[in-house]
Motif scaffolding. Structure first.
Motif, PDB file in Angstrom:
ATOM      1  N   THR A  50       0.978  -1.284   0.105  1.00  0.00           N
ATOM      2  CA  THR A  50       0.139  -0.193  -0.061  1.00  0.00           C
ATOM      3  C   THR A  50       0.856   1.268  -0.152  1.00  0.00           C
ATOM      4  O   THR A  50       0.602   2.125  -0.793  1.00  0.00           O
ATOM      5  CB  THR A  50      -0.949  -0.136   1.214  1.00  0.00           C
ATOM      6  OG1 THR A  50      -1.578  -1.325   1.289  1.00  0.00           O
ATOM      7  CG2 THR A  50      -1.850   1.064   1.256  1.00  0.00           C
ATOM      8  N   ALA A  54       1.276   4.105  -3.373  1.00  0.00           N
ATOM      9  CA  ALA A  54       1.161   5.250  -3.121  1.00  0.00           C
ATOM     10  C   ALA A  54       2.294   6.261  -3.723  1.00  0.00           C
ATOM     11  O   ALA A  54       2.437   7.327  -4.199  1.00  0.00           O
ATOM     12  CB  ALA A  54       0.619   5.814  -1.794  1.00  0.00           C
ATOM     13  N   CYS A  58       2.803   8.826  -6.796  1.00  0.00           N
ATOM     14  CA  CYS A  58       3.331  10.131  -6.543  1.00  0.00           C
ATOM     15  C   CYS A  58       4.457  10.355  -7.453  1.00  0.00           C
ATOM     16  O   CYS A  58       4.643  11.426  -8.154  1.00  0.00           O
ATOM     17  CB  CYS A  58       3.500  10.227  -5.100  1.00  0.00           C
ATOM     18  SG  CYS A  58       4.082  11.894  -4.517  1.00  0.00           S
ATOM     19  N   ARG A  76       2.532  16.638  -4.316  1.00  0.00           N
ATOM     20  CA  ARG A  76       3.264  16.158  -3.104  1.00  0.00           C
ATOM     21  C   ARG A  76       2.657  15.155  -2.046  1.00  0.00           C
ATOM     22  O   ARG A  76       1.287  15.266  -2.214  1.00  0.00           O
ATOM     23  CB  ARG A  76       3.707  17.392  -2.178  1.00  0.00           C
ATOM     24  CG  ARG A  76       2.741  17.754  -1.421  1.00  0.00           C
ATOM     25  CD  ARG A  76       2.951  19.111  -0.684  1.00  0.00           C
ATOM     26  NE  ARG A  76       1.976  19.562   0.261  1.00  0.00           N
ATOM     27  CZ  ARG A  76       0.404  19.505   0.059  1.00  0.00           C
ATOM     28  NH1 ARG A  76      -0.045  19.315  -1.307  1.00  0.00           N
ATOM     29  NH2 ARG A  76      -0.361  19.608   0.968  1.00  0.00           N
ATOM     30  N   ALA A  77       3.384  14.236  -1.629  1.00  0.00           N
ATOM     31  CA  ALA A  77       2.835  13.394  -0.680  1.00  0.00           C
ATOM     32  C   ALA A  77       2.454  14.058   0.818  1.00  0.00           C
ATOM     33  O   ALA A  77       3.310  14.663   1.057  1.00  0.00           O
ATOM     34  CB  ALA A  77       3.770  12.083  -0.525  1.00  0.00           C
ATOM     35  N   ASP A  78       1.297  13.721   1.315  1.00  0.00           N
ATOM     36  CA  ASP A  78       1.011  14.215   2.509  1.00  0.00           C
ATOM     37  C   ASP A  78       1.273  12.837   3.478  1.00  0.00           C
ATOM     38  O   ASP A  78       0.363  12.138   3.324  1.00  0.00           O
ATOM     39  CB  ASP A  78      -0.523  14.327   2.473  1.00  0.00           C
ATOM     40  CG  ASP A  78      -1.378  14.708   3.766  1.00  0.00           C
ATOM     41  OD1 ASP A  78      -0.595  14.413   4.728  1.00  0.00           O
ATOM     42  OD2 ASP A  78      -2.415  15.360   4.028  1.00  0.00           O
ATOM     43  N   ALA A  81      -1.412  11.279   5.720  1.00  0.00           N
ATOM     44  CA  ALA A  81      -2.450  10.859   4.958  1.00  0.00           C
ATOM     45  C   ALA A  81      -2.248   9.368   4.289  1.00  0.00           C
ATOM     46  O   ALA A  81      -2.839   8.630   4.271  1.00  0.00           O
ATOM     47  CB  ALA A  81      -2.882  11.696   3.970  1.00  0.00           C
ATOM     48  N   VAL A  82      -0.882   9.491   3.448  1.00  0.00           N
ATOM     49  CA  VAL A  82      -0.524   8.301   3.126  1.00  0.00           C
ATOM     50  C   VAL A  82      -0.381   7.131   4.182  1.00  0.00           C
ATOM     51  O   VAL A  82      -0.867   5.755   3.961  1.00  0.00           O
ATOM     52  CB  VAL A  82       0.964   8.266   2.535  1.00  0.00           C
ATOM     53  CG1 VAL A  82       1.568   7.020   2.146  1.00  0.00           C
ATOM     54  CG2 VAL A  82       0.600   9.306   1.315  1.00  0.00           C
ATOM     55  N   ARG A  85      -3.863   5.948   5.271  1.00  0.00           N
ATOM     56  CA  ARG A  85      -4.364   4.889   4.302  1.00  0.00           C
ATOM     57  C   ARG A  85      -3.869   3.532   4.358  1.00  0.00           C
ATOM     58  O   ARG A  85      -4.478   2.545   4.287  1.00  0.00           O
ATOM     59  CB  ARG A  85      -4.115   5.431   2.639  1.00  0.00           C
ATOM     60  CG  ARG A  85      -5.003   4.330   1.745  1.00  0.00           C
ATOM     61  CD  ARG A  85      -4.900   4.517   0.318  1.00  0.00           C
ATOM     62  NE  ARG A  85      -5.455   3.650  -0.637  1.00  0.00           N
ATOM     63  CZ  ARG A  85      -5.037   2.679  -1.214  1.00  0.00           C
ATOM     64  NH1 ARG A  85      -3.974   2.642  -1.459  1.00  0.00           N
ATOM     65  NH2 ARG A  85      -5.807   1.862  -1.754  1.00  0.00           N
ATOM     66  N   LYS A  88      -5.548   1.834   7.199  1.00  0.00           N
ATOM     67  CA  LYS A  88      -7.176   1.792   6.789  1.00  0.00           C
ATOM     68  C   LYS A  88      -7.109   0.086   6.100  1.00  0.00           C
ATOM     69  O   LYS A  88      -7.831  -0.493   6.307  1.00  0.00           O
ATOM     70  CB  LYS A  88      -7.617   2.887   6.122  1.00  0.00           C
ATOM     71  CG  LYS A  88      -9.270   2.603   5.990  1.00  0.00           C
ATOM     72  CD  LYS A  88      -9.698   3.851   5.067  1.00  0.00           C
ATOM     73  CE  LYS A  88      -9.259   3.706   3.312  1.00  0.00           C
ATOM     74  NZ  LYS A  88     -10.134   4.722   2.472  1.00  0.00           N
ATOM     75  N   MET A  89      -6.095   0.637   4.856  1.00  0.00           N
ATOM     76  CA  MET A  89      -6.111  -0.759   4.015  1.00  0.00           C
ATOM     77  C   MET A  89      -5.801  -2.172   5.103  1.00  0.00           C
ATOM     78  O   MET A  89      -6.460  -3.316   4.951  1.00  0.00           O
ATOM     79  CB  MET A  89      -5.236  -0.714   2.930  1.00  0.00           C
ATOM     80  CG  MET A  89      -5.643   0.276   1.902  1.00  0.00           C
ATOM     81  SD  MET A  89      -7.230  -0.027   1.121  1.00  0.00           S
ATOM     82  CE  MET A  89      -6.925  -1.301   0.169  1.00  0.00           C
TER      83      MET A  89
END
Lengths: 470, 470
Positions: A50, A54, A58, A76-78, A81-82, A85, A88-89
């Protein structure tokens, strides 16, 4: 307590064994220490893939301009937030194993199991006697003792995905499969990453030609310090990591120096079988049996092939061999297959080149840095090498660092598992334009050196058996 | 002029034949009408894949937010730049064939060839007599006569990639492989696209279960008007296209209603063999021979399997069968394979389901909308179906609309070409987490219905032949 079969560990291997054990008995218990679930889903394959997905999405922005896509300057990557996720996955993927104790009721026991001798275990201070014991206690990341002094600035794959955010500068120590995957992903997410390894290898690559192609591709994204031990030093809040060719000041260090089997406290020494200097008994991969005992050591815990699909096979085999009256010499293992989800991906099928007898083999290679379809996708890079028996053309092994290696490696796996020759494989259709055409180039290269090679991929047609074209 | 062999057409089929012809003679000429090069490189596979690659890269921005990637609001396709890259890449790919006339010198003739009878051709008003004739004149996009009235607002794949820019609203008529690929790519590049087809199919899919899974995925990106003929009407500068269920005002129309063999003016009627109502002789795909004559009709021009890899095989076969003294009943054709580079990709291996005898087969399927690896990548969608002989489990065919179908289809192709059973294929390793695990799900589903299916993927181990684990 007395039961027919005890399974220790509810990871991939243990749960796979459970499925087979239930075919012959309901008189079993499953003992698990800590979190119920698989390494893969919780801290392994799934969260790392995962993160990588991401990161690659990106990173793709760097190709946008060449493709004719504008406006990517602000992309840009946050990182929080990455990582959110990823969790979450992961929380979705772990649900299955987490539900096991409830389903099994009293046959599921939370606690640490320790062998007391053949047929006997201690669990939470209670003794369990069992006819058969299947041990699948898993593995854990190696964390050298002195590094613990750096506290939570030292990460492993157990803690990485739990982070809410990551600091800017990360040193990754250990450039095996996991180290390379994570280091490249973090770099692609915009962090400053340096990679260290005591040996001058990457991603477990065995073939030096593949390594030579792969190293500059990784080095273009990550500073590499390969071939000398990494030393850690506290310098005013940062950790200075010094290795081959230089040092790097990091805010955090990911220790990716391998995983160790969870056998230290398992009581294997009570079984009366010889153990090596790491405390590991000798185990036949076809039966997974410890000595001649009805005791089986499977999954990451035996260190043989610490991969999910092998752990599942080992559970399957042990569950069958543990059945009352099971005979035979076991089940044959599949063709070895390993994949590293870097960019380009790295994969090996069959034994490493260094274990093939060089005099009897013929090798072929394909340069993917000019492969047409990959050039269209701006992923052209790497090399793919195939090895076959010189006399017969039978395919033996392949190693590669190429785009979509995960797919090409499965294709090679099917051919090698089915004991195909180069000619057999060249008879298949290769569409256009596809990366498989690159693989065909390597096959043709092999074919040149095979004693029995013919002049056409296509076989003579029987007088009947083909359609008329109308 | 009198030569041993004439090859007509310097595309994929003709150039493949040339390679074989040169093995038996230097006394040949290669006649080519128009641009020297392959359909694939100039106006087919390569430019379309370049367009699709840019479109998919651009479309990926819609996943960025879910991945934790910010700042993609301004990302957009610069259509002239996208098209410029398509041409730049194409110009590289066409270089090989373009160099052919110079290399062949007097044996390369630019001009249109027309048969005058067996062994005789007219080229630019000169007569050529030849022992063997290999005809590879290719194909061209179908463009219905009345549509020509709309001038350069009607595009085909011959003109699409030559455009400096594209208008905002595009109607694509014909939702076969090419129509679906281009329509989706243009939509993903930000244009307003509507797709029309006289039949209620998409991408040449034969299996209704696959079509049912694919249609909503395409319809989420493109307005579809399937199942009725498209009517074009000029409405104040725009073209109103009316089809099943509605109409669409377009600034340009892409005609993607198929390609027709370039045989209209080839003089096949002078050969004394029966022709069908389209002027096509019957041809054995194993020899490509026209009747019993030393004349061969190959590549797109015979309409059998108008695909690059098949054209290359047909050139190979014809070049071998054209050799003096060639005997035998020809060369067996490979397992049929077709791939559509949509998202998800569509692929078929082996005969279409509608041509398999339903009573003798067992089918299995896998739902990729929940496939774990694809969920990680946010590409989870579609279905994969596999068909095997019920009695033996021998794999016969597969059709799918799934992510990375191009790779899964090659895996199935190898298995089907090698006449493997479901059990043979299940013996291979499947890594984790990979899309191939989805395919394995379909194999297991097939295995349930196979009369001879066993209980384990793994075979019994011989007493020797496996390594001890140490």
């Amino acid at each position: 307590m007395k039961v027919d079969t005890v399974i220790v560990g509810a990871g991939t291997a243990g749960l796979s064994a459970l499925r087979e054990v239930r075919r012959y008995t309901d008189d079993f218990v499953l003992v698990n220490d800590g979190h119920w679930g698989t390494t893969c889903a919780a801290v392994g394959c799934m969260p790392s893939k995962t993160l990588i997905e991401a990161a690659n999405a990106c990173h793709r922005r760097h190709d946008f301009d060449e493709f004719g896509i504008r406006g990517a300057e602000a992309v840009r990557a946050d990182i929080p937030a990455v990582l959110a996720r990823v969790r979450k996955m992961r929380d979705g993927f772990v649900k299955g194993p987490e539900a096991v104790p409830e389903k099994l009721g009293e046959r599921a026991i939370s606690g640490r199991a320790r062998l007391l001798g053949p047929g006997r275990l201690d669990v939470n201070g209670d003794q369990i006697e069992a006819r058969a014991i299947i041990l699948a206690p898993g593995s854990r990341p190696v964390l050298p003792g002195p590094w613990r002094a750096f506290g939570d600035r030292i990460l492993t794959t157990d803690s990485l995905f739990e982070q809410v955010d990551l600091p800017r500068r990360i040193a990754v120590i250990g450039m095996g499969a996991i180290g390379v995957e994570i280091a490249q992903a973090l770099a692609r997410l915009g962090l400053d990453v340096a990679g260290f390894d005591a040996v001058a290898g990457l991603a477990g690559i065995d073939d030096n030609e593949v390594l030579a192609a792969f190293r500059p591709l990784i080095e273009a994204e990550i500073a590499l310090h390969l071939g000398g031990p990494a030393e850690l030093e506290d310098v005013g809040g940062a950790i200075r990591v010094t290795g081959a060719g230089g040092s790097f000041e990091a805010d955090a260090v990911l220790a990716a120096v391998g995983r160790q089997p969870n056998i230290d406290d398992l009581g294997l020494d009570t079984l009366g079988v010889p153990l090596d200097d790491k405390g590991m008994p000798e185990i036949d991969p076809a039966t997974l049996r410890v000595g001649d005992l009805p005791i089986f050591l499977i999954g990451d815990a035996n260190g043989y092939r610490p991969l999910l699909h092998e752990a599942a096979d080992e559970g399957h085999i042990a569950g069958r061999m543990a059945a009352p009256g099971a005979t035979g010499t076991g089940l044959c293992r599949r063709t070895a297959l390993s994949i590293v989800f870097s960019s380009p991906q790295v994969a090996r099928v069959g034994p490493p080149l260094s274990e093939l007898g060089a005099t009897q083999i013929v090798s072929g290679s394909a340069d993917f840095s000019k492969q047409a379809r990959a050039r269209i996708a701006r992923t052209a890079a790497g090399v793919l090498r195939i090895h076959a028996e010189r006399e017969t053309g039978r395919l033996l092994a392949a190693e590669m660092c190429v785009p979509a290696a995960e797919h090409l490696a499965h294709l090679m796996s099917l051919a090698i598992e089915a004991r195909m020759t180069v000619a057999d494989m060249l008879a298949m259709p290769f569409y256009h334009p596809v990366l498989e055409e690159g693989l065909r180039g390597a096959l043709r290269d092999v074919a040149k050196g095979v004693a029995s090679a013919g002049g056409s991929d296509l076989s003579d047609c029987k007088a009947i058996g083909h359609d008329a074209l109308d």
